[in-house]
Write an enzyme that holds these catalytic residues in place. Structure first.
Site, PDB file in Angstrom:
ATOM      1  N   CYS A   1       0.673  -1.226   0.044  1.00 15.16           N
ATOM      2  CA  CYS A   1       0.152  -0.044   0.014  1.00 15.16           C
ATOM      3  C   CYS A   1       0.977   1.296  -0.065  1.00 15.16           C
ATOM      4  O   CYS A   1       2.171   1.153  -0.279  1.00 15.16           O
ATOM      5  CB  CYS A   1      -0.950  -0.051   1.160  1.00 15.16           C
ATOM      6  SG  CYS A   1      -0.258   0.222   2.957  1.00 15.16           S
TER       7      CYS A   1
ATOM      8  N   ARG B   1      -3.397  -0.928   5.264  1.00 14.58           N
ATOM      9  CA  ARG B   1      -4.078  -1.884   4.518  1.00 14.58           C
ATOM     10  C   ARG B   1      -3.090  -3.118   4.350  1.00 14.58           C
ATOM     11  O   ARG B   1      -3.437  -4.109   4.289  1.00 14.58           O
ATOM     12  CB  ARG B   1      -4.532  -1.202   3.088  1.00 14.58           C
ATOM     13  CG  ARG B   1      -5.524  -0.164   2.944  1.00 14.58           C
ATOM     14  CD  ARG B   1      -5.756   0.400   1.754  1.00 14.58           C
ATOM     15  NE  ARG B   1      -4.743   1.436   1.481  1.00 14.58           N
ATOM     16  CZ  ARG B   1      -4.582   1.844   0.646  1.00 14.58           C
ATOM     17  NH1 ARG B   1      -5.445   1.807  -0.694  1.00 14.58           N
ATOM     18  NH2 ARG B   1      -3.284   2.738   0.235  1.00 14.58           N
TER      19      ARG B   1
ATOM     20  N   ASP C   1      -8.477   3.406   1.595  1.00 10.30           N
ATOM     21  CA  ASP C   1      -7.384   3.782   2.612  1.00 10.30           C
ATOM     22  C   ASP C   1      -8.108   4.106   3.727  1.00 10.30           C
ATOM     23  O   ASP C   1      -8.562   5.332   3.916  1.00 10.30           O
ATOM     24  CB  ASP C   1      -6.410   4.647   2.127  1.00 10.30           C
ATOM     25  CG  ASP C   1      -5.150   4.971   2.875  1.00 10.30           C
ATOM     26  OD1 ASP C   1      -5.110   4.224   3.957  1.00 10.30           O
ATOM     27  OD2 ASP C   1      -4.100   5.297   2.412  1.00 10.30           O
TER      28      ASP C   1
END
Length: 148
Positions: A7, A13, A121
């Site tokens: 990420c 994440r 996100d």
């Protein structure tokens, strides 16, 4: 086999996906065959996993280690079998960092559940539960793909 989830900063994440997948791999008895890690395209190296990620993992009884962020490198491309970006920007940045994708190792996470879209996100949305729900589905689908 090595799976690397990626990420932006490697604090929300990608570590969430890492520990979800490690748990699924362990439950499937495949820890001797599948290694799982995570990194970030723009990692602030040494930053700990976000509290929201830790809280989601605890809420779902997913074991995890307190770890810090790691930067994706070009060398990761040679080592890993799957490099999985959480969003379109991550996939673009992964290709820049690794010099392209000649071996077709780079994937978008939600493509494993036939949803060609970003994993939101939670650093921006503060909705860690929605991120968890996306990641558990996609990790399960990825493991089934690998096993077939």
């Amino acid at each position: 086999m090595i799976i690397n989830f990626v990420c932006f900063g490697n604090i929300c994440r990608s570590p969430m996906a890492e520990f979800i997948m490690k748990n699924l791999v362990n439950e499937a008895g495949l820890t001797d065959k599948i290694s799982v890690e995570s990194s970030g395209c723009h990692a602030s190296v040494g930053t700990p996993i976000s509290n929201g990620t830790c809280q989601q993992l605890k809420a779902h009884n997913i074991p995890f280690d307190y770890r810090t962020s790691r930067q994706l490198t070009a060398a990761d491309y040679q080592r890993c079998d799957y490099i999985i970006g959480m969003d379109f920007g991550n996939v673009r940045d992964i290709k820049k960092i690794t010099g392209g994708d000649p071996d077709n190792k780079i994937f978008l996470m939600m493509d494993f559940v036939n949803e060609h879209r970003d994993v939101d996100d939670p650093y921006m949305t503060d909705n860690y539960a929605a991120t968890y729900n996306d990641l558990i589905r996609a990790c399960d689908a990825l493991l089934k793909k690998i096993q077939s």
